[in-house]
Design a protein around this motif. Sequence first.
Motif: not given
Length: 271
Positions: A48-59
Amino acid sequence: MSDVSEVQNYRLRDEIKAYWSERAATFDLSPGHEIFSEEERAAWHRLFTQHLGEGDGRKALDLASGTGVISHLMDDLGFKVTGLDWSEPMLALARAKATARARAISFRMGDAENTMEPDDHYDVVVNRHLVWTLVDPAGAFAEWLRVLKPGGILLIIDGDFVATTLRERILSRLAGWGQQLGWLKRDTASLPQEMMDIHRSILSRVYFRDGARADAVSDLLAGSGFEGITIDTRLGDIHRTQARNWNMLKGMVRKSQHRYAIRAVKPARAV
Protein backbone atom coordinates in the motif's frame (compact mmCIF):
# COMPACT_ATOMS: atom_id res chain seq x y z
CA MET A 1 -30.28 -2.52 -21.90
CA SER A 2 -33.38 -4.72 -22.20
CA ASP A 3 -35.79 -5.37 -19.33
CA VAL A 4 -34.78 -9.05 -19.45
CA SER A 5 -31.09 -8.16 -18.99
CA GLU A 6 -31.92 -5.87 -16.05
CA VAL A 7 -33.87 -8.66 -14.33
CA GLN A 8 -31.05 -11.15 -14.94
CA ASN A 9 -28.45 -8.75 -13.56
CA TYR A 10 -30.60 -8.00 -10.52
CA ARG A 11 -30.98 -11.67 -9.76
CA LEU A 12 -27.27 -12.35 -10.20
CA ARG A 13 -26.30 -9.46 -7.94
CA ASP A 14 -28.73 -10.72 -5.29
CA GLU A 15 -27.10 -14.14 -5.49
CA ILE A 16 -23.64 -12.60 -5.08
CA LYS A 17 -24.83 -10.65 -2.03
CA ALA A 18 -26.42 -13.74 -0.47
CA TYR A 19 -23.34 -15.86 -1.16
CA TRP A 20 -20.96 -13.50 0.62
CA SER A 21 -23.41 -13.00 3.47
CA GLU A 22 -23.37 -16.78 3.97
CA ARG A 23 -19.57 -16.78 3.82
CA ALA A 24 -19.24 -14.06 6.47
CA ALA A 25 -19.19 -16.38 9.51
CA THR A 26 -16.08 -18.25 8.34
CA PHE A 27 -14.48 -15.56 6.16
CA ASP A 28 -11.73 -14.64 8.62
CA LEU A 29 -10.69 -18.28 9.09
CA SER A 30 -9.11 -18.41 5.63
CA PRO A 31 -5.52 -17.39 4.90
CA GLY A 32 -5.70 -14.82 2.14
CA HIS A 33 -8.68 -13.17 3.84
CA GLU A 34 -7.66 -12.26 7.39
CA ILE A 35 -4.05 -11.45 8.33
CA PHE A 36 -2.37 -14.35 10.13
CA SER A 37 1.07 -12.94 10.98
CA GLU A 38 2.88 -9.68 11.53
CA GLU A 39 5.08 -10.58 8.55
CA GLU A 40 2.02 -10.66 6.31
CA ARG A 41 0.73 -7.41 7.77
CA ALA A 42 4.09 -5.76 7.03
CA ALA A 43 4.03 -7.09 3.45
CA TRP A 44 0.59 -5.55 2.88
CA HIS A 45 1.76 -2.28 4.38
CA ARG A 46 4.69 -2.20 1.96
CA LEU A 47 2.37 -2.80 -1.00
CA PHE A 48 0.00 0.00 0.00
CA THR A 49 2.79 2.43 0.82
CA GLN A 50 4.49 1.72 -2.51
CA HIS A 51 1.36 2.53 -4.53
CA LEU A 52 -0.47 5.00 -2.30
CA GLY A 53 2.11 6.61 -0.01
CA GLU A 54 1.46 7.29 3.67
CA GLY A 55 -2.07 7.99 4.82
CA ASP A 56 -1.56 11.39 6.48
CA GLY A 57 -5.28 11.61 7.16
CA ARG A 58 -6.27 11.24 3.51
CA LYS A 59 -9.75 9.86 2.85
CA ALA A 60 -9.87 6.26 1.63
CA LEU A 61 -12.88 4.25 0.45
CA ASP A 62 -12.58 0.47 0.85
CA LEU A 63 -15.12 -1.12 -1.51
CA ALA A 64 -16.63 -4.51 -0.68
CA SER A 65 -14.85 -4.17 2.63
CA GLY A 66 -16.12 -7.46 4.03
CA THR A 67 -14.94 -7.99 7.62
CA GLY A 68 -12.69 -4.95 7.36
CA VAL A 69 -9.30 -6.55 6.76
CA ILE A 70 -8.12 -4.05 4.14
CA SER A 71 -9.75 -1.16 6.02
CA HIS A 72 -7.64 -1.97 9.09
CA LEU A 73 -4.46 -2.15 7.04
CA MET A 74 -5.23 1.26 5.57
CA ASP A 75 -6.06 2.63 9.03
CA ASP A 76 -2.66 1.35 10.23
CA LEU A 77 -1.03 3.63 7.66
CA GLY A 78 -2.94 6.74 8.73
CA PHE A 79 -5.75 6.86 6.19
CA LYS A 80 -9.22 8.03 7.26
CA VAL A 81 -11.12 4.96 6.11
CA THR A 82 -14.71 4.33 5.09
CA GLY A 83 -15.62 0.70 4.42
CA LEU A 84 -18.55 0.01 2.12
CA ASP A 85 -20.24 -3.39 1.85
CA TRP A 86 -23.73 -4.60 0.99
CA SER A 87 -23.67 -7.68 3.24
CA GLU A 88 -25.14 -7.04 6.68
CA PRO A 89 -23.36 -10.04 8.28
CA MET A 90 -20.01 -8.82 6.90
CA LEU A 91 -20.66 -5.29 8.19
CA ALA A 92 -21.62 -6.58 11.65
CA LEU A 93 -18.32 -8.44 11.90
CA ALA A 94 -16.34 -5.47 10.58
CA ARG A 95 -17.91 -3.09 13.11
CA ALA A 96 -17.32 -5.52 15.98
CA LYS A 97 -13.68 -5.90 14.97
CA ALA A 98 -13.20 -2.12 14.78
CA THR A 99 -14.76 -1.69 18.22
CA ALA A 100 -12.56 -4.41 19.71
CA ARG A 101 -9.45 -2.80 18.24
CA ALA A 102 -10.56 0.75 19.09
CA ARG A 103 -10.36 1.84 15.45
CA ALA A 104 -12.20 4.90 14.11
CA ILE A 105 -13.26 3.25 10.85
CA SER A 106 -16.71 3.96 9.42
CA PHE A 107 -18.43 0.86 8.01
CA ARG A 108 -21.70 1.34 6.21
CA MET A 109 -24.08 -0.36 3.84
CA GLY A 110 -23.46 0.36 0.17
CA ASP A 111 -23.17 -1.06 -3.32
CA ALA A 112 -19.67 -1.04 -4.82
CA GLU A 113 -21.12 -0.54 -8.31
CA ASN A 114 -23.36 2.35 -7.23
CA THR A 115 -21.82 3.81 -4.09
CA MET A 116 -24.08 6.87 -3.62
CA GLU A 117 -20.96 8.65 -2.33
CA PRO A 118 -20.29 12.34 -3.18
CA ASP A 119 -18.41 13.46 -6.29
CA ASP A 120 -14.67 14.19 -5.97
CA HIS A 121 -14.63 13.09 -2.33
CA TYR A 122 -11.92 10.44 -1.78
CA ASP A 123 -8.16 10.60 -2.14
CA VAL A 124 -7.96 6.82 -2.52
CA VAL A 125 -10.32 4.03 -3.55
CA VAL A 126 -9.14 0.49 -2.83
CA ASN A 127 -10.61 -2.99 -3.15
CA ARG A 128 -9.47 -6.59 -2.91
CA HIS A 129 -11.02 -9.54 -4.77
CA LEU A 130 -13.99 -7.46 -5.91
CA VAL A 131 -13.40 -6.91 -9.63
CA TRP A 132 -13.91 -10.57 -10.64
CA THR A 133 -17.47 -10.40 -9.18
CA LEU A 134 -18.58 -7.26 -11.04
CA VAL A 135 -21.63 -7.48 -13.27
CA ASP A 136 -20.80 -4.22 -15.08
CA PRO A 137 -17.12 -3.39 -14.50
CA ALA A 138 -17.03 -0.47 -16.94
CA GLY A 139 -19.94 1.14 -15.09
CA ALA A 140 -18.31 0.42 -11.73
CA PHE A 141 -15.00 1.93 -12.85
CA ALA A 142 -16.80 5.09 -14.00
CA GLU A 143 -18.45 5.25 -10.58
CA TRP A 144 -15.09 4.91 -8.80
CA LEU A 145 -13.64 7.63 -11.02
CA ARG A 146 -16.55 9.90 -10.04
CA VAL A 147 -16.03 9.60 -6.27
CA LEU A 148 -12.25 10.15 -6.46
CA LYS A 149 -10.79 13.61 -6.19
CA PRO A 150 -8.86 14.85 -9.24
CA GLY A 151 -5.46 13.20 -8.96
CA GLY A 152 -6.89 10.55 -6.64
CA ILE A 153 -5.64 6.97 -6.81
CA LEU A 154 -7.49 3.69 -7.37
CA LEU A 155 -5.78 0.49 -6.21
CA ILE A 156 -7.26 -2.85 -7.26
CA ILE A 157 -5.93 -6.10 -5.81
CA ASP A 158 -7.32 -9.11 -7.62
CA GLY A 159 -6.49 -12.09 -9.79
CA ASP A 160 -7.55 -14.54 -12.46
CA PHE A 161 -8.92 -17.62 -10.73
CA VAL A 162 -10.49 -19.10 -13.87
CA ALA A 163 -7.95 -19.29 -16.70
CA THR A 164 -5.54 -21.43 -14.71
CA THR A 165 -2.29 -22.87 -16.01
CA LEU A 166 -1.61 -26.58 -16.37
CA ARG A 167 0.78 -26.32 -13.41
CA GLU A 168 -1.94 -24.79 -11.22
CA ARG A 169 -4.45 -27.47 -12.17
CA ILE A 170 -2.03 -30.31 -11.45
CA LEU A 171 -0.99 -28.84 -8.09
CA SER A 172 -4.63 -28.17 -7.12
CA ARG A 173 -5.65 -31.72 -7.95
CA LEU A 174 -2.72 -33.20 -6.04
CA ALA A 175 -3.49 -30.97 -3.06
CA GLY A 176 -7.12 -32.10 -3.13
CA TRP A 177 -6.19 -35.77 -3.24
CA GLY A 178 -3.63 -35.31 -0.48
CA GLN A 179 -6.20 -33.69 1.79
CA GLN A 180 -8.82 -36.37 1.10
CA LEU A 181 -6.33 -39.12 1.92
CA GLY A 182 -5.16 -37.36 5.07
CA TRP A 183 -1.61 -36.89 3.82
CA LEU A 184 -1.83 -33.10 3.70
CA LYS A 185 -3.18 -30.43 6.03
CA ARG A 186 -6.82 -29.57 5.28
CA ASP A 187 -7.97 -26.02 4.67
CA THR A 188 -9.26 -24.38 7.85
CA ALA A 189 -12.50 -23.22 6.24
CA SER A 190 -13.25 -25.66 3.44
CA LEU A 191 -16.53 -24.91 1.70
CA PRO A 192 -19.35 -27.46 1.60
CA GLN A 193 -20.24 -28.77 -1.86
CA GLU A 194 -23.41 -26.67 -2.02
CA MET A 195 -21.46 -23.44 -1.53
CA MET A 196 -18.86 -24.50 -4.09
CA ASP A 197 -21.67 -25.11 -6.59
CA ILE A 198 -23.14 -21.66 -5.91
CA HIS A 199 -19.71 -20.09 -6.38
CA ARG A 200 -19.24 -21.85 -9.72
CA SER A 201 -22.71 -20.78 -10.86
CA ILE A 202 -22.03 -17.14 -10.00
CA LEU A 203 -18.62 -17.23 -11.64
CA SER A 204 -20.12 -18.58 -14.87
CA ARG A 205 -22.35 -15.48 -15.22
CA VAL A 206 -20.24 -12.48 -14.18
CA TYR A 207 -18.47 -10.28 -16.73
CA PHE A 208 -15.07 -11.86 -16.10
CA ARG A 209 -16.42 -15.41 -16.37
CA ASP A 210 -13.36 -16.33 -18.46
CA GLY A 211 -10.96 -14.82 -15.95
CA ALA A 212 -10.05 -11.30 -14.81
CA ARG A 213 -6.69 -10.86 -16.51
CA ALA A 214 -4.81 -7.74 -15.49
CA ASP A 215 -4.52 -6.37 -19.03
CA ALA A 216 -8.28 -6.71 -19.62
CA VAL A 217 -9.03 -4.87 -16.37
CA SER A 218 -6.52 -2.16 -17.30
CA ASP A 219 -8.12 -1.67 -20.72
CA LEU A 220 -11.52 -1.12 -19.11
CA LEU A 221 -10.02 1.33 -16.62
CA ALA A 222 -8.49 3.33 -19.45
CA GLY A 223 -11.81 3.32 -21.29
CA SER A 224 -13.49 4.68 -18.16
CA GLY A 225 -11.14 7.67 -18.01
CA PHE A 226 -8.33 6.58 -15.70
CA GLU A 227 -4.72 7.35 -16.58
CA GLY A 228 -1.25 6.40 -15.32
CA ILE A 229 -2.31 2.76 -15.13
CA THR A 230 0.34 0.33 -13.88
CA ILE A 231 0.18 -3.41 -13.20
CA ASP A 232 2.20 -4.89 -10.33
CA THR A 233 2.47 -8.69 -10.20
CA ARG A 234 5.27 -8.71 -7.64
CA LEU A 235 3.14 -9.83 -4.70
CA GLY A 236 5.50 -12.61 -3.68
CA ASP A 237 6.13 -11.27 -0.16
CA ILE A 238 2.42 -11.46 0.62
CA HIS A 239 1.97 -14.88 -0.97
CA ARG A 240 4.94 -16.38 0.86
CA THR A 241 3.58 -15.32 4.24
CA GLN A 242 0.13 -16.69 3.38
CA ALA A 243 1.54 -19.99 2.09
CA ARG A 244 2.86 -20.83 5.57
CA ASN A 245 -0.74 -21.39 6.67
CA TRP A 246 -1.46 -24.03 4.01
CA ASN A 247 0.00 -27.36 3.10
CA MET A 248 2.98 -27.21 0.74
CA LEU A 249 1.03 -27.92 -2.46
CA LYS A 250 -1.72 -25.40 -1.69
CA GLY A 251 0.97 -22.81 -1.01
CA MET A 252 2.55 -23.58 -4.38
CA VAL A 253 -0.82 -23.08 -6.07
CA ARG A 254 -1.16 -19.62 -4.51
CA LYS A 255 2.31 -18.57 -5.64
CA SER A 256 1.64 -19.68 -9.23
CA GLN A 257 -1.68 -17.84 -9.69
CA HIS A 258 -2.11 -14.72 -11.81
CA ARG A 259 -2.58 -12.21 -9.00
CA TYR A 260 -1.88 -8.50 -9.26
CA ALA A 261 -2.29 -4.96 -8.01
CA ILE A 262 -3.42 -2.32 -10.49
CA ARG A 263 -2.86 1.36 -9.74
CA ALA A 264 -4.77 3.99 -11.71
CA VAL A 265 -5.15 7.75 -11.35
CA LYS A 266 -8.06 10.10 -11.91
CA PRO A 267 -6.86 12.90 -14.21
CA ALA A 268 -6.25 16.24 -12.55
CA ARG A 269 -8.49 19.03 -13.72
CA ALA A 270 -7.02 21.43 -16.26
CA VAL A 271 -5.93 24.74 -14.74
